[in-house]
Design an enzyme around this catalytic site. Structure first.
Site, PDB file in Angstrom:
ATOM      1  CG  LEU A   1      -7.517 -10.013 -14.937  1.00  0.00           C
ATOM      2  CD1 LEU A   1      -8.162 -10.963 -15.686  1.00  0.00           C
ATOM      3  CD2 LEU A   1      -7.319  -8.728 -15.545  1.00  0.00           C
ATOM      4  CB  ILE A   2     -11.570  -5.094 -12.688  1.00  0.00           C
ATOM      5  CG1 ILE A   2     -10.477  -4.536 -11.625  1.00  0.00           C
ATOM      6  CG2 ILE A   2     -12.899  -4.429 -12.398  1.00  0.00           C
ATOM      7  CD1 ILE A   2     -11.020  -4.467 -10.080  1.00  0.00           C
TER       8      ILE A   2
ATOM      9  CG  MET B   1      -1.554  -8.699  -6.065  1.00  0.00           C
ATOM     10  SD  MET B   1      -0.521  -7.597  -7.396  1.00  0.00           S
ATOM     11  CE  MET B   1       0.411  -8.904  -8.092  1.00  0.00           C
TER      12      MET B   1
ATOM     13  CG  HIS C   1       2.087  -2.667 -15.020  1.00  0.00           C
ATOM     14  ND1 HIS C   1       1.740  -4.107 -14.401  1.00  0.00           N
ATOM     15  CD2 HIS C   1       2.760  -2.903 -15.877  1.00  0.00           C
ATOM     16  CE1 HIS C   1       2.234  -4.923 -14.907  1.00  0.00           C
ATOM     17  NE2 HIS C   1       3.183  -4.211 -15.899  1.00  0.00           N
TER      18      HIS C   1
ATOM     19  CG  ASN D   1      -3.323  -1.046 -12.553  1.00  0.00           C
ATOM     20  OD1 ASN D   1      -3.213  -1.391 -11.256  1.00  0.00           O
ATOM     21  ND2 ASN D   1      -2.823  -1.946 -13.209  1.00  0.00           N
TER      22      ASN D   1
ATOM     23  N   GLY E   1       0.641  -1.202   0.175  1.00  0.00           N
ATOM     24  CA  GLY E   1       0.107  -0.154  -0.052  1.00  0.00           C
ATOM     25  C   GLY E   1       0.732   1.071  -0.175  1.00  0.00           C
ATOM     26  CB  SER E   2       4.397   2.087  -0.733  1.00  0.00           C
ATOM     27  OG  SER E   2       4.504   1.776  -1.791  1.00  0.00           O
ATOM     28  CG  ASN E   3       2.248   3.340  -5.562  1.00  0.00           C
ATOM     29  OD1 ASN E   3       2.792   3.926  -6.188  1.00  0.00           O
ATOM     30  ND2 ASN E   3       2.724   1.818  -5.562  1.00  0.00           N
TER      31      ASN E   3
HETATM   32  C1  GRF Z   1       3.442  -1.091  -7.282  1.00  0.00           C
HETATM   33  O1  GRF Z   1       4.785  -1.729  -7.986  1.00  0.00           O
HETATM   34  C2  GRF Z   1       2.425  -1.133  -8.432  1.00  0.00           C
HETATM   35  O2  GRF Z   1       3.040  -0.867  -9.787  1.00  0.00           O
HETATM   36  C3  GRF Z   1       1.996  -2.443  -8.743  1.00  0.00           C
HETATM   37  O3  GRF Z   1       2.160  -3.223  -7.440  1.00  0.00           O
HETATM   38  C4  GRF Z   1       3.148  -2.246  -6.735  1.00  0.00           C
HETATM   39  C5  GRF Z   1       2.107  -2.070  -5.384  1.00  0.00           C
HETATM   40  O4  GRF Z   1       3.121  -1.490  -4.293  1.00  0.00           O
HETATM   41  N1  GRF Z   1       0.557  -2.697  -9.191  1.00  0.00           N
HETATM   42  P1  GRF Z   1       2.442  -0.700  -2.874  1.00  0.00           P
HETATM   43  O5  GRF Z   1       1.407  -2.004  -2.587  1.00  0.00           O
HETATM   44  O6  GRF Z   1       1.536   0.481  -3.403  1.00  0.00           O
HETATM   45  O7  GRF Z   1       3.488  -0.581  -2.294  1.00  0.00           O
END
Ligand code: GRF
Length: 189
Positions: free
Chosen positions: A84-85, A82, A101, A99, A11-13
């Site tokens: 598919l929708i 992780m 990626h 999304n 969840g860092s993003n």
């Molecule tokens: C990221 O690299 C994103 O691009 C991919 O999954 C990873 C998620 O990282 N889809 P985080 O959970 O947000 O740290």
């Protein structure tokens, strides 16, 4: 704009979106052991866990859809979700699910994009934010940022720069989409 985020892991993003001023109303997590659940607590964001393991896609997506509608969600961001929708969510949130990626799509789709690009030996990979459709890592591209692979890179150093690039563009791409959706809704009046 009321935004929900879907995640399966760290969840860092999502944290970076919040730190960069993107308000997240709701987090939906499909993995009861994911660290995002702890992050959500720390950020004081409501997090609903809807397990997907051994469940029918339509069954869990109906629960997700109910939660989204209950919270009047207008935009969904996938950040390390992780799965598919499927049609249940796609039909209701057409052009409203995006999304992130960790490659320059359409190259290196799938769950191991960073290692796949590194092991292939490309000199440039990067990150992509895109609308989703029913295919894996497909859909219209919103924003990309290239990341070079240097001679002295290890998978770990390369991966670190990929994540830095994600943190740099994800909030910009989300803000761009919010702006466009807002402009569209003003145009409708
Ligand atoms: C990221 O690299 C994103 O691009 C991919 O999954 C990873 C998620 O990282 N889809 P985080 O959970 O947000 O740290």
């Amino acid at each position: 704009m009321r935004i929900a985020a879907f995640a399966s892991g760290n969840g860092s993003n999502i944290s970076q979106l919040v730190l960069n001023g993107v308000a997240i109303e709701l987090i939906i997590c499909n993995n009861p052991n994911a660290y995002i659940i702890e992050r959500a607590k720390q950020m004081n964001i409501k997090c609903i866990v809807i397990p997907t393991k051994n469940q029918e896609q339509e069954t869990y997506e109906r629960l997700m859809l109910e939660a989204l509608q209950l919270h009047n969600i207008e935009l969904v961001v996938l950040a390390g979700y992780m799965k598919l929708i499927g049609a249940t969510l796609l039909d209701e949130y057409q052009d409203r699910i995006i999304n992130i990626h960790p490659s320059l799509l359409p190259s290196f789709k799938g769950a191991h994009a960073i290692a796949d690009a590194f092991n292939f030996g490309v000199r440039v990979s990067g990150v992509t934010v895109h609308y989703i459709d029913s295919e894996l890592d497909s859909g219209t591209i919103i924003m990309q940022k290239p990341v070079a692979i240097c001679d002295d890179d290890t998978l770990e150093t390369f991966e670190m720069r990929i994540h830095e690039a994600e943190y740099e563009i994800f909030h910009l791409a989300v803000k761009k989409v919010i702006k466009e959706l807002n402009e569209k809704s003003i145009g409708k009046c």
